[in-house]
Every structure is written in C-alpha cells, then in structure tokens.
Design an enzyme around this catalytic site. Structure first.
Site, PDB file in Angstrom:
ATOM      1  CG  ASP A  22      -2.174   0.704   1.329  1.00 14.42           C
ATOM      2  OD1 ASP A  22      -2.447   1.422  -0.532  1.00 14.42           O
ATOM      3  OD2 ASP A  22      -2.875   1.140   1.724  1.00 14.42           O
ATOM      4  N   GLY A  23       0.191   2.556  -0.465  1.00 16.89           N
ATOM      5  CA  GLY A  23       1.038   4.212  -0.445  1.00 16.89           C
ATOM      6  C   GLY A  23       1.511   3.871  -1.768  1.00 16.89           C
ATOM      7  CG  ASN A  70      -7.606  -1.969  -5.575  1.00  8.75           C
ATOM      8  OD1 ASN A  70      -6.926  -3.013  -5.043  1.00  8.75           O
ATOM      9  ND2 ASN A  70      -8.147  -1.107  -4.345  1.00  8.75           N
ATOM     10  CD  GLU A 209       2.419 -12.822  16.231  1.00  8.21           C
ATOM     11  OE1 GLU A 209       2.034 -11.692  15.778  1.00  8.21           O
ATOM     12  OE2 GLU A 209       1.888 -13.903  16.806  1.00  8.21           O
TER      13      GLU A 209
END
Ligand code: IPE
Ligand code: IPE
Ligand code: MG
Length: 251
Positions: A22-23, A70, A209
């Site tokens: 992401d980003g 998306n 995790e």
C-alpha cells in the site's frame, strides 16, 4: 556492508508471508506525479520482496495486488494497473523459472480482462512444476467474496449428499477457500501506515502476526523485508496458551 539479514535466525523463517502493498498513490503525490507513476515504481519493490523471500527460504509469498473494492477506482487507474500486470507477468516469467518459483493467483478471475486472464493462465501453467517458493497474487480478491463462495460450495456438497452437516469443521472451511492447500500466513506486512486488513485473508489470518510500517510501498526494499522478519522473530506466538506452557513445551 552490515545488513539486517545477519540478525535473522534462519531456523525460524515464516513459511508464509502475506503482504498488503500500500501507498503507491501517496508516493506518486509526494513526487508530484500521477497515481500510476506510483504503481510503476512499486514493481521494483515487488521484485525486491520476491528476491529476499527466495533468499530466506520463505515457501509462500502472497501479495495483495488488486482488491475487489479496487474495481471502484477511476477507470484510467484500473486500466493502467491491468496493463502493468500483463506487462510484468510476461516480463518476469523467465525470472520465475530461474528462481524456481511457482506462480499462482487467488481471487475472482471472472472479473479480470480477457488478456490479463490469458497471460496469467500461461504463467501459471508454465511455472506449475517449479518446486521452490510459491508466489501468490491476490487479484480481484476479497476475503468476504472468498468466504461467501466457500459457504456456497459447502452448501452445494451438503445438498448433493457429498458432505454431512456434522462433518463441517475448520478444515472443511479452509479446504473450500481459494487458498486450499496453502498454510496460513505466520506474518502479515502492510506498508504505508494504514492499520487495517482491508478485506484480506480474514479467515487465514486468525493467528497471523501483524507488522505495520510507515514506509510507502515503492520505497520498500530487501532491508525493509528483513526488518519485518527480525521483528516477527521477537514475537511470542502463544495461540491462546500461556508463556509458561510454551516454555515447558520447549524443554
Ligand atoms: C496500493 O497503493 C496499490 C493498490 C491498491 C492497487 P494505493 O494505490 O492504494 O496507494 P495509496 O494508498 O492511495 O497511497
Ligand atoms: C488494499 O489497499 C488493497 C491492495 C493493496 C491491493 P487499499 O489502498 O485499496 O485499501 P484501503 O482502501 O486503504 O483500505
Ligand atoms: Mg491504498
């Protein structure tokens, strides 16, 4: 050169790492460019993470490449992403062979453009007998779609008399998901500082995790991946038990 790789305990590498890349849009904006420029630059990060995973001996790497949601982005961005996908699958197939990578996808293929689907299927067929890491692209994927689909399939089996209701357990559900046969991820990495799962592998990540970093995807490289593994190796995975029980089990 000192590298974080030296801090990694090679006997405790996660078998399956899932990533939310992401980003890209924000990275492009920071550079004064259109969103697609971020997606183009994210490709180098994909290569870096594949290389690092192969080097560490990760068995499954699942990359969230395009979510069901998306599809609601502007058409130009969606088209650009699909083009980028086709171009890179074709370009990277020889590298997959070189690195002994088996390529596959999870997601609702029926929504993908014809050309993208054809190139993906070719790559899947060509790399099917590779025995090293399995690279999974989550494409047109969402967990709720996947779980709903599994429920439908299980209901069908019950209706046809292939399965008894009493026999439906965790394994039956897992085996009817698109990830059937793939172990649950031990580690999830999400870049760009967003602290959510965005409809990704919700069933499979019950005990995964979670690792979040502010790094934007196009800046994520091998060292960033090693950093996540080092962090993961500091965690105590209790699965509901107590620390004392785990210590006793180790004796
Ligand atoms: C991730 O980057 C790539 C895809 C979702 C396809 P984004 O495009 O979501 O980038 P941001 O989150 O807008 O910065
Ligand atoms: C998740 O990122 C999907 C992928 C990385 C492919 P998004 O950018 O679409 O997620 P939200 O909308 O911020 O939750
Ligand atoms: Mg985003």
């Amino acid at each position: 050169m000192t590298t974080l790789k030296d801090k990694i305990d090679m006997s405790r590498i996660p078998q399956h790492v899932a990533v939310i890349m992401d980003g890209n849009g924000r990275w492009a904006k920071l550079h004064g460019k259109e969103r697609l420029f971020g997606h183009y630059n994210g490709v180098e990060s994909v290569r870096a993470v594949i290389t690092a995973s192969v080097q560490l001996g990760v068995k499954y790497l699942t990359l969230y490449t395009f979510s069901t949601e998306n599809w609601n982005r502007p058409k130009a961005e969606v088209d650009g992403l699909m083009e980028l996908l086709v171009e890179n699958i074709v370009k990277e197939t020889p590298t997959f062979h070189e690195k002994n990578i088996r390529f596959t996808t999870i997601g609702n293929n029926s929504l993908l453009p014809e050309k993208a689907l054809r190139k993906l299927e070719e790559c899947i067929a060509e790399t099917a007998s590779n025995s090293g890491m399995t690279l999974v692209l989550a494409l047109s994927y969402s967990s709720r779609w996947e779980i709903t689909d599994a429920v439908r399939r299980i209901a069908d089996k019950v209706k046809n008399g292939e399965l008894n209701v009493e026999d439906i357990d965790d394994d039956v559900v897992s085996n009817n998901l698109t990830t059937a046969g793939i172990p649950d991820p031990e580690l999830l990495i999400r870049t760009s500082g967003e602290l959510r799962l965005s409809n990704y592998l919700l069933w499979q990540m019950a005990y995964t995790e979670l690792y979040f970093t502010d790094t934007l995807w196009p800046d994520f490289r091998e060292e960033s991946f090693y950093e996540a593994i080092v962090d993961y190796q500091k965690r105590e995975r209790r699965f509901g038990k107590t620390s004392e029980q785990l210590e006793r089990e180790l004796l």
